[in-house]
Design a protein around this motif. Sequence first.
Motif, PDB file in Angstrom:
ATOM      1  N   ALA A 136       0.827  -1.132  -0.097  1.00  0.00           N
ATOM      2  CA  ALA A 136      -0.224  -0.109   0.064  1.00  0.00           C
ATOM      3  C   ALA A 136       0.922   1.245  -0.054  1.00  0.00           C
ATOM      4  N   VAL A 137       0.220   2.405  -0.613  1.00  0.00           N
ATOM      5  CA  VAL A 137       1.085   3.530  -0.715  1.00  0.00           C
ATOM      6  C   VAL A 137       0.075   4.804  -0.605  1.00  0.00           C
ATOM      7  N   ALA A 138       0.522   5.867  -0.092  1.00  0.00           N
ATOM      8  CA  ALA A 138      -0.336   7.063  -0.352  1.00  0.00           C
ATOM      9  C   ALA A 138       0.868   8.442  -0.466  1.00  0.00           C
ATOM     10  N   ASP A 139       0.231   9.147  -1.057  1.00  0.00           N
ATOM     11  CA  ASP A 139       1.204  10.465  -1.296  1.00  0.00           C
ATOM     12  C   ASP A 139       0.335  11.742  -1.233  1.00  0.00           C
ATOM     13  N   THR A 140       1.088  12.981  -1.053  1.00  0.00           N
ATOM     14  CA  THR A 140       0.315  14.241  -0.902  1.00  0.00           C
ATOM     15  C   THR A 140       1.170  15.346  -1.926  1.00  0.00           C
ATOM     16  N   LEU A 141       0.347  15.916  -2.682  1.00  0.00           N
ATOM     17  CA  LEU A 141       1.092  16.979  -3.469  1.00  0.00           C
ATOM     18  C   LEU A 141       0.158  18.065  -3.677  1.00  0.00           C
ATOM     19  N   LYS A 142       0.586  19.190  -4.109  1.00  0.00           N
ATOM     20  CA  LYS A 142       0.175  20.477  -4.327  1.00  0.00           C
ATOM     21  C   LYS A 142      -0.218  20.540  -5.922  1.00  0.00           C
ATOM     22  N   CYS A 143      -1.316  20.728  -6.192  1.00  0.00           N
ATOM     23  CA  CYS A 143      -1.761  20.661  -7.789  1.00  0.00           C
ATOM     24  C   CYS A 143      -1.314  22.022  -8.295  1.00  0.00           C
ATOM     25  N   ASP A 144      -0.357  21.756  -9.383  1.00  0.00           N
ATOM     26  CA  ASP A 144       0.222  22.714 -10.335  1.00  0.00           C
ATOM     27  C   ASP A 144       0.981  23.692  -9.485  1.00  0.00           C
ATOM     28  N   ALA A 145       1.644  23.413  -8.075  1.00  0.00           N
ATOM     29  CA  ALA A 145       2.352  24.009  -7.475  1.00  0.00           C
ATOM     30  C   ALA A 145       3.410  23.189  -6.816  1.00  0.00           C
ATOM     31  N   ALA A 146       4.085  22.704  -7.435  1.00  0.00           N
ATOM     32  CA  ALA A 146       5.174  21.473  -6.622  1.00  0.00           C
ATOM     33  C   ALA A 146       6.160  22.672  -6.127  1.00  0.00           C
ATOM     34  N   PRO A 147       6.699  22.414  -5.125  1.00  0.00           N
ATOM     35  CA  PRO A 147       7.566  23.192  -4.326  1.00  0.00           C
ATOM     36  C   PRO A 147       9.008  22.476  -4.768  1.00  0.00           C
ATOM     37  N   THR A 148       9.905  23.467  -4.579  1.00  0.00           N
ATOM     38  CA  THR A 148      11.448  23.086  -5.021  1.00  0.00           C
ATOM     39  C   THR A 148      12.470  23.606  -3.870  1.00  0.00           C
ATOM     40  N   PRO A 149      13.566  23.314  -3.683  1.00  0.00           N
ATOM     41  CA  PRO A 149      14.475  23.803  -2.829  1.00  0.00           C
ATOM     42  C   PRO A 149      14.498  25.236  -2.982  1.00  0.00           C
ATOM     43  N   GLU A 150      14.662  25.699  -4.391  1.00  0.00           N
ATOM     44  CA  GLU A 150      14.599  27.078  -4.546  1.00  0.00           C
ATOM     45  C   GLU A 150      13.471  28.027  -3.861  1.00  0.00           C
ATOM     46  N   SER A 151      12.393  27.212  -4.074  1.00  0.00           N
ATOM     47  CA  SER A 151      11.060  27.944  -3.854  1.00  0.00           C
ATOM     48  C   SER A 151       9.908  26.974  -3.072  1.00  0.00           C
ATOM     49  N   PRO A 152      10.463  26.834  -1.677  1.00  0.00           N
ATOM     50  CA  PRO A 152       9.887  25.763  -0.699  1.00  0.00           C
ATOM     51  C   PRO A 152       8.470  26.258  -0.176  1.00  0.00           C
ATOM     52  N   LEU A 153       7.964  25.182   0.107  1.00  0.00           N
ATOM     53  CA  LEU A 153       6.610  25.382   0.598  1.00  0.00           C
ATOM     54  C   LEU A 153       6.824  25.716   2.187  1.00  0.00           C
ATOM     55  N   ALA A 154       6.227  27.011   2.774  1.00  0.00           N
ATOM     56  CA  ALA A 154       6.523  27.521   3.864  1.00  0.00           C
ATOM     57  C   ALA A 154       5.194  27.547   4.913  1.00  0.00           C
ATOM     58  N   GLY A 155       5.247  28.200   6.064  1.00  0.00           N
ATOM     59  CA  GLY A 155       3.983  28.379   6.806  1.00  0.00           C
ATOM     60  C   GLY A 155       3.414  26.871   7.484  1.00  0.00           C
ATOM     61  N   GLU A 156       2.220  26.755   7.660  1.00  0.00           N
ATOM     62  CA  GLU A 156       1.483  25.580   8.084  1.00  0.00           C
ATOM     63  C   GLU A 156       1.928  24.394   7.298  1.00  0.00           C
ATOM     64  N   GLU A 157       1.581  24.638   6.106  1.00  0.00           N
ATOM     65  CA  GLU A 157       1.862  23.634   4.937  1.00  0.00           C
ATOM     66  C   GLU A 157       3.292  23.032   5.271  1.00  0.00           C
ATOM     67  N   GLY A 158       4.324  23.688   5.052  1.00  0.00           N
ATOM     68  CA  GLY A 158       5.610  23.574   5.330  1.00  0.00           C
ATOM     69  C   GLY A 158       6.123  22.542   6.765  1.00  0.00           C
ATOM     70  N   ASN A 159       5.125  23.113   7.579  1.00  0.00           N
ATOM     71  CA  ASN A 159       5.286  22.255   8.979  1.00  0.00           C
ATOM     72  C   ASN A 159       4.552  20.829   8.777  1.00  0.00           C
ATOM     73  N   LEU A 160       3.416  20.853   8.076  1.00  0.00           N
ATOM     74  CA  LEU A 160       2.871  19.665   7.824  1.00  0.00           C
ATOM     75  C   LEU A 160       3.721  18.512   7.141  1.00  0.00           C
ATOM     76  N   PHE A 161       4.238  18.915   6.108  1.00  0.00           N
ATOM     77  CA  PHE A 161       5.112  18.091   5.255  1.00  0.00           C
ATOM     78  C   PHE A 161       6.460  17.772   6.003  1.00  0.00           C
ATOM     79  N   ARG A 162       7.160  18.645   6.582  1.00  0.00           N
ATOM     80  CA  ARG A 162       8.277  18.374   7.367  1.00  0.00           C
ATOM     81  C   ARG A 162       8.244  17.380   8.408  1.00  0.00           C
TER      82      ARG A 162
END
Length: 394
Positions: A136-162
């Motif tokens: 079994a496998v599950a994953d989570t991603l942002k639609c048309d807004a994939a973060p990169t090391p140069e433009s990371p996802l921050a704030g509450e969502e950054g905390n969630l993924f980390r």
Amino acid sequence: MASAEENQVAVPQVPDDDDEFDLSNSDVCTKYREAGRIANLALQGIKGQVKEGATIGSLCKFGDTVIAQLCSAIYQKKVNGKAIDKGVAFPTCVSVNEVVCHNCPLESDAEGLVALKAGDLVKVDLAVHIDGFIVAVADTLKCDAAPTPESPLAGEEGNLFRAAHFMQEVASKLVRPGRSNEEVTVAWEKIAESFGVSLVEGTLSHQMKRYVIDGNKVIIGKRDHTMKVDPVTFELNEVYCVDVGLSTGDGKCKQSETRTTVFKRAVDKSYRLKMKASRYLFNEVNNKFPTLPFTLRAFDDEKSARMGVVECQKHELVTPYPVLHEKEGAQVVHFKFTLLLLPSGTVRVTDQSVDPACYATDKEVCEETKAILAMSSKTNKKKKKKAKDTKAAE
């Protein structure tokens, strides 16, 4: 009218303690790895389709179709005159934003026609089996807004993924022979506290066996007074599906009004069904899905399946997997992966892990978590080798 005997399910007979069906058998290991390969390919294929305008129903159907096609290309030779059973072990589900899991709408339903929007937080969940051996496998991603090391996802969502990243890493370290389920739960709770996020209530990680997706050995994500699990110790050659759910809300789920379309046969129940549509559905379930979860989308006569499942559910012949959601506006991530407890160490056969460089946060894990992360995932063979050398010298 069908008799009670006709409503009995032919469950595959699997000896509970037979080494032939655990990881000590190299053929079993190969089947798990092949199932993992297909699960990974299916997941990547779906993620490639997650774009603005894509409908949820079409994504679910696409995932199941990919799994069926990939499985049909392997293990084609019959064994003792019978084809090896393989395919979908849990229907592809696509849950968006505050929806937590089990969202597998029919294309004929309004929910199936809902289109993704840029920025949606999309969770993809699926499982594959080969000869009953499940990954079994599950994953989570942002639609048309994939973060990169140069433009990371921050704030509450950054905390969630980390936080999700560290929980996956901790589980990979602690789910090993001799360790306990309580150790994993305590470690997860500390990570959630460190990052200011909530574990989703009711999230359970199960041991899996042949044709059993939800075994009795369980890891609970969040302890509370309404749900308790027995303490267990992990053992060599076991397989676990590790399930991580996190939310920016309070982590309390409610059942959605969205139609439930995923069910599993309750093998210990029987009833004399009255409706023709119910008998049609139940016979199809017994023939095609005697032990593993299924979706109503999988039946040729979808209309009859929708009608028939009502009576089957009323008399507890099937167990529903209802669509669950957090409070509106909450953001939820869901990750799931499969671990094999091998003599060489714990091996992860799915590859949807989070790249922490793509998620920015000002939080950090506590010292206890750092100590767990520093542990090796491999079994230390030095002592064994030394013992062998000593014996040889004698």
